[in-house]
Design a protein around this motif. Structure first.
Motif, PDB file in Angstrom:
ATOM      1  N   MET A 136       0.828  -1.211   0.000  1.00 48.12           N
ATOM      2  CA  MET A 136       0.000   0.000   0.000  1.00 48.12           C
ATOM      3  C   MET A 136       0.858   1.255   0.000  1.00 48.12           C
ATOM      4  SD  MET A 136      -3.364  -0.550   2.363  1.00 48.12           S
ATOM      5  CE  MET A 136      -2.618  -1.516   3.642  1.00 48.12           C
ATOM      6  N   LEU A 137       1.907   1.249   0.795  1.00 46.55           N
ATOM      7  CA  LEU A 137       2.770   2.430   0.878  1.00 46.55           C
ATOM      8  C   LEU A 137       3.525   2.667  -0.430  1.00 46.55           C
ATOM      9  CD1 LEU A 137       4.079   1.972   4.510  1.00 46.55           C
ATOM     10  CD2 LEU A 137       2.711   3.879   3.663  1.00 46.55           C
ATOM     11  N   ARG A 144       2.444   9.634  -5.252  1.00 47.50           N
ATOM     12  CA  ARG A 144       2.858  10.872  -4.582  1.00 47.50           C
ATOM     13  C   ARG A 144       1.762  11.420  -3.664  1.00 47.50           C
ATOM     14  NH1 ARG A 144       6.783   8.966  -6.502  1.00 47.50           N
ATOM     15  NH2 ARG A 144       8.445  10.001  -7.673  1.00 47.50           N
ATOM     16  N   VAL A 145       1.101  10.519  -2.925  1.00 50.89           N
ATOM     17  CA  VAL A 145       0.066  10.956  -1.973  1.00 50.89           C
ATOM     18  C   VAL A 145       0.621  10.753  -0.555  1.00 50.89           C
ATOM     19  CG1 VAL A 145      -1.958  10.707  -3.443  1.00 50.89           C
ATOM     20  CG2 VAL A 145      -1.052   8.687  -2.319  1.00 50.89           C
ATOM     21  N   CYS A 146       1.327  11.777  -0.066  1.00 54.03           N
ATOM     22  CA  CYS A 146       2.030  11.622   1.208  1.00 54.03           C
ATOM     23  C   CYS A 146       1.087  11.597   2.409  1.00 54.03           C
ATOM     24  CB  CYS A 146       3.082  12.714   1.366  1.00 54.03           C
ATOM     25  SG  CYS A 146       2.481  14.387   1.163  1.00 54.03           S
ATOM     26  N   ASP A 147      -0.028  12.320   2.346  1.00 52.26           N
ATOM     27  CA  ASP A 147      -0.950  12.326   3.492  1.00 52.26           C
ATOM     28  C   ASP A 147      -1.530  10.937   3.730  1.00 52.26           C
ATOM     29  OD1 ASP A 147      -0.569  15.024   3.965  1.00 52.26           O
ATOM     30  OD2 ASP A 147      -2.211  15.636   2.643  1.00 52.26           O
ATOM     31  N   GLU A 148      -1.868  10.244   2.644  1.00 55.56           N
ATOM     32  CA  GLU A 148      -2.399   8.882   2.769  1.00 55.56           C
ATOM     33  C   GLU A 148      -1.321   7.936   3.288  1.00 55.56           C
ATOM     34  OE1 GLU A 148      -3.565  10.970   0.525  1.00 55.56           O
ATOM     35  OE2 GLU A 148      -5.571  10.830   1.405  1.00 55.56           O
ATOM     36  N   ALA A 149      -0.072   8.166   2.854  1.00 49.17           N
ATOM     37  CA  ALA A 149       1.027   7.326   3.324  1.00 49.17           C
ATOM     38  C   ALA A 149       1.208   7.472   4.832  1.00 49.17           C
ATOM     39  CB  ALA A 149       2.321   7.706   2.598  1.00 49.17           C
ATOM     40  N   LEU A 150       1.122   8.712   5.334  1.00 52.47           N
ATOM     41  CA  LEU A 150       1.242   8.934   6.773  1.00 52.47           C
ATOM     42  C   LEU A 150       0.068   8.305   7.508  1.00 52.47           C
ATOM     43  CD1 LEU A 150       2.721  10.260   9.137  1.00 52.47           C
ATOM     44  CD2 LEU A 150       1.450  12.375   8.654  1.00 52.47           C
ATOM     45  N   TRP A 151      -1.115   8.390   6.918  1.00 54.62           N
ATOM     46  CA  TRP A 151      -2.307   7.793   7.538  1.00 54.62           C
ATOM     47  C   TRP A 151      -2.146   6.280   7.643  1.00 54.62           C
ATOM     48  CZ3 TRP A 151      -6.099   4.289   6.161  1.00 54.62           C
ATOM     49  CH2 TRP A 151      -7.268   4.288   6.931  1.00 54.62           C
ATOM     50  N   VAL A 152      -1.633   5.649   6.574  1.00 58.57           N
ATOM     51  CA  VAL A 152      -1.402   4.195   6.590  1.00 58.57           C
ATOM     52  C   VAL A 152      -0.374   3.840   7.660  1.00 58.57           C
ATOM     53  CG1 VAL A 152      -0.454   2.244   5.279  1.00 58.57           C
ATOM     54  CG2 VAL A 152      -2.034   3.831   4.180  1.00 58.57           C
ATOM     55  N   VAL A 171       7.887   7.043   3.841  1.00 61.24           N
ATOM     56  CA  VAL A 171       7.008   8.172   4.164  1.00 61.24           C
ATOM     57  C   VAL A 171       7.826   9.461   4.294  1.00 61.24           C
ATOM     58  CG1 VAL A 171       5.280   9.064   5.767  1.00 61.24           C
ATOM     59  CG2 VAL A 171       5.400   6.608   5.316  1.00 61.24           C
ATOM     60  N   ILE A 172       8.981   9.370   4.920  1.00 61.68           N
ATOM     61  CA  ILE A 172       9.857  10.543   5.049  1.00 61.68           C
ATOM     62  C   ILE A 172      10.244  11.061   3.666  1.00 61.68           C
ATOM     63  CG2 ILE A 172      12.199  11.271   5.713  1.00 61.68           C
ATOM     64  CD1 ILE A 172      11.881   9.461   8.198  1.00 61.68           C
ATOM     65  N   GLY A 173      10.596  10.145   2.757  1.00 65.77           N
ATOM     66  CA  GLY A 173      10.963  10.536   1.396  1.00 65.77           C
ATOM     67  C   GLY A 173       9.852  11.275   0.682  1.00 65.77           C
ATOM     68  N   LEU A 174       8.612  10.823   0.879  1.00 71.25           N
ATOM     69  CA  LEU A 174       7.464  11.486   0.239  1.00 71.25           C
ATOM     70  C   LEU A 174       7.298  12.923   0.729  1.00 71.25           C
ATOM     71  CD1 LEU A 174       4.720   8.712   0.090  1.00 71.25           C
ATOM     72  CD2 LEU A 174       5.674   9.960  -1.835  1.00 71.25           C
TER      73      LEU A 174
END
Length: 478
Positions: A136-137, A144-152, A171-174
């Motif tokens: 998923m990540l 390039r959807v960093c907010d969703e990555a942080l949510w996951v 996530v940091i990279g995004l």
């Protein structure tokens, strides 16, 4: 005749039977994809639990087929299938497949699909693992959807799944790419609080991020902190910081860092690319004298300049009006025999032309020809184009003729030939037109479409223009 008949029969037989095999293959692939789609649609609750019953081996073509079929009616089910297939032992998604899935399922436009799928796992009590969340990540990364990555990342705890360094780095990279460095830096601190040591990937993401937005103080502090965490800066780290310092005009610290690299030596020693990038930044900011000092440091470090180094320096010196210094520089490089003589003087011709010193450039160019020094294509093209712009078509033709007589193979912008041909036609220079058109035919250089009408006007009144008439058929877009 009999042999011809047999040959023809075999040819026809092959044409009739060959598509049949590909059709069978297509049917098999389609039927497998249909089975998956049918199962998914008939088992909307926790379909992953029973998908394992399929004996068919997964491959990229099958996964693509399923996603395309589900993308219109049930993209979220397609997303679940993609995630499930990515954690199977006999199959692994490639970077291309992640990109394909993001495009087909339109993840960037509908990032909420990821959250809905995760919520579906929770409600249905699905079995999850670290590998599933990484799939998923990676979709978040590709979209390039960093907010969703942080949510996951935050939701992983709800499934008793502990994020590792790879997850945090992703996530940091995004967030670094997006320019939200405070969030990224906070995640690095969070890693440390969870006894996960930031590694070179973590530091490089943040270092490039800080340099990218001009937060140079933060970048320098982070660079120093790397050593304390067991991450010794390498050439890539040095180069990233050096590039940021130069790009934002902090040349004092850039030169200090360059000295540190020279002192460090080994794998961190500055290369010709490193030195040239610093020289270019200095020249572009009107600091060619400082750039010359960097060239001296190259010599001390036994790192020889290349053609690009010389070109950048000569261009900078000419732009600042230091013509004598530019000549001296070229003489020095030629004497040291680091770069081909023709390339050195070609850079000087180009530098003079860029600063509107046509007379000096032309004089130097002719000197090169007289001394059998081959000019490069850039110098030749700019000089001829500039002379055409002043209407000196006969001079251009004779200069081009001199280049050809020397036997130099020089790549000249094809547009110049068309402009020169039209100019010679308008000047009624019959002999030169015939010679130039013959040369263009020989070199297979096409006449640009936008010049064809002007040339046709001239052809209509000249019987001796057979070569030009032939050239007219060779047309190319402008």
């Amino acid at each position: 005749m009999k042999n011809m008949a047999i040959s023809l029969f075999n040819h026809v037989k092959f044409r009739l039977t060959s598509p049949k095999f590909s059709h069978i293959t297509r049917i098999n692939l389609t039927s497998i994809a249909e089975k998956y789609c049918t199962h998914l649609l008939n088992h909307p609750q926790n379909p992953e639990k029973t998908l394992i019953q399929f004996d068919n081996k997964l491959d990229a073509k099958c996964v693509t087929e399923v996603l395309k079929r589900l993308s219109f009616d049930n993209p979220k089910m397609g997303l679940r299938f993609f995630i499930w297939s990515g954690i199977q032992s006999n199959y692994r998604h490639s970077k291309y497949m992640y990109g394909m899935a993001c495009n087909v399922l339109e993840i960037r436009r509908n990032p909420g699909f990821i959250r809905e799928v995760v919520e579906g796992y929770r409600v249905e009590g699905c079995v999850t693992n670290l590998k599933l969340f990484k799939v998923m990540l990676n979709l978040c990364k590709e979209s390039r959807v960093c907010d969703e990555a942080l949510w996951v990342l935050r939701k992983m705890e709800d499934f008793n799944c502990r994020p590792d360094s790879t997850v945090y780095n992703l996530v940091i990279g995004l967030f670094c790419e997006k320019g939200e460095l405070d969030v990224a830096f906070g995640l690095m601190r969070e890693m440390e609080s969870r006894n996960l040591c930031p590694d070179m990937i973590t530091y490089m993401s943040l270092l490039k991020g800080f340099c990218g937005v001009g937060r140079l103080d933060a970048a320098c502090l982070l660079f120093k902190a790397m050593r304390g965490h067991g991450c010794t800066p390498n050439l890539v780290a040095y180069s990233a910081l050096l590039d940021g310092l130069c790009r934002f005009g902090d040349f004092e610290r850039a030169l200090e860092l360059l000295a540190e690299m020279e002192k460090e030596g080994g794998e961190c020693a500055p290369s010709v690319i490193t030195y040239t990038s610093v020289i270019q930044c200095l020249c572009e900011n009107g600091k060619s004298s400082e750039a010359l000092s960097v060239l001296d440091r190259m010599g001390s470090s036994k790192c020889s300049p290349n053609r690009i180094t010389v070109s950048v320096l000569v261009k900078g010196l000419c732009a600042e009006g230091s013509i004598d210094e530019a000549y001296k520089l070229v003489g020095r490089i030629v004497a040291e025999d680091h770069v081909a003589v023709g390339e050195c003087y070609s850079s000087l011709v180009t530098g003079l032309l860029n600063t509107k010193r046509l007379e000096d450039a032309e004089k130097l160019f002719r000197w090169m020809l007289n001394n059998d020094l081959r000019p490069d294509g850039l110098a030749c093209s700019i000089l001829l184009k500039t002379m055409c712009g002043e209407g000196r078509f006969l001079d251009v033709f004779h200069l081009l003729e001199d280049v050809e007589k020397k036997g130099f193979v020089v790549t000249i912008d094809s547009d110049i030939y068309s402009v020169l041909l039209v100019g010679l036609c308008q000047g009624r220079n019959v002999s030169e037109v015939v010679k130039l058109s013959s040369l263009m035919i020989e070199k297979r250089i096409q006449v640009k479409d936008c010049y064809v009408k002007d040339i046709e006007k001239y052809i209509s009144g000249m019987r001796e223009m057979q070569s030009l008439a032939q050239l007219r058929e060779m047309k190319g877009e402008c």
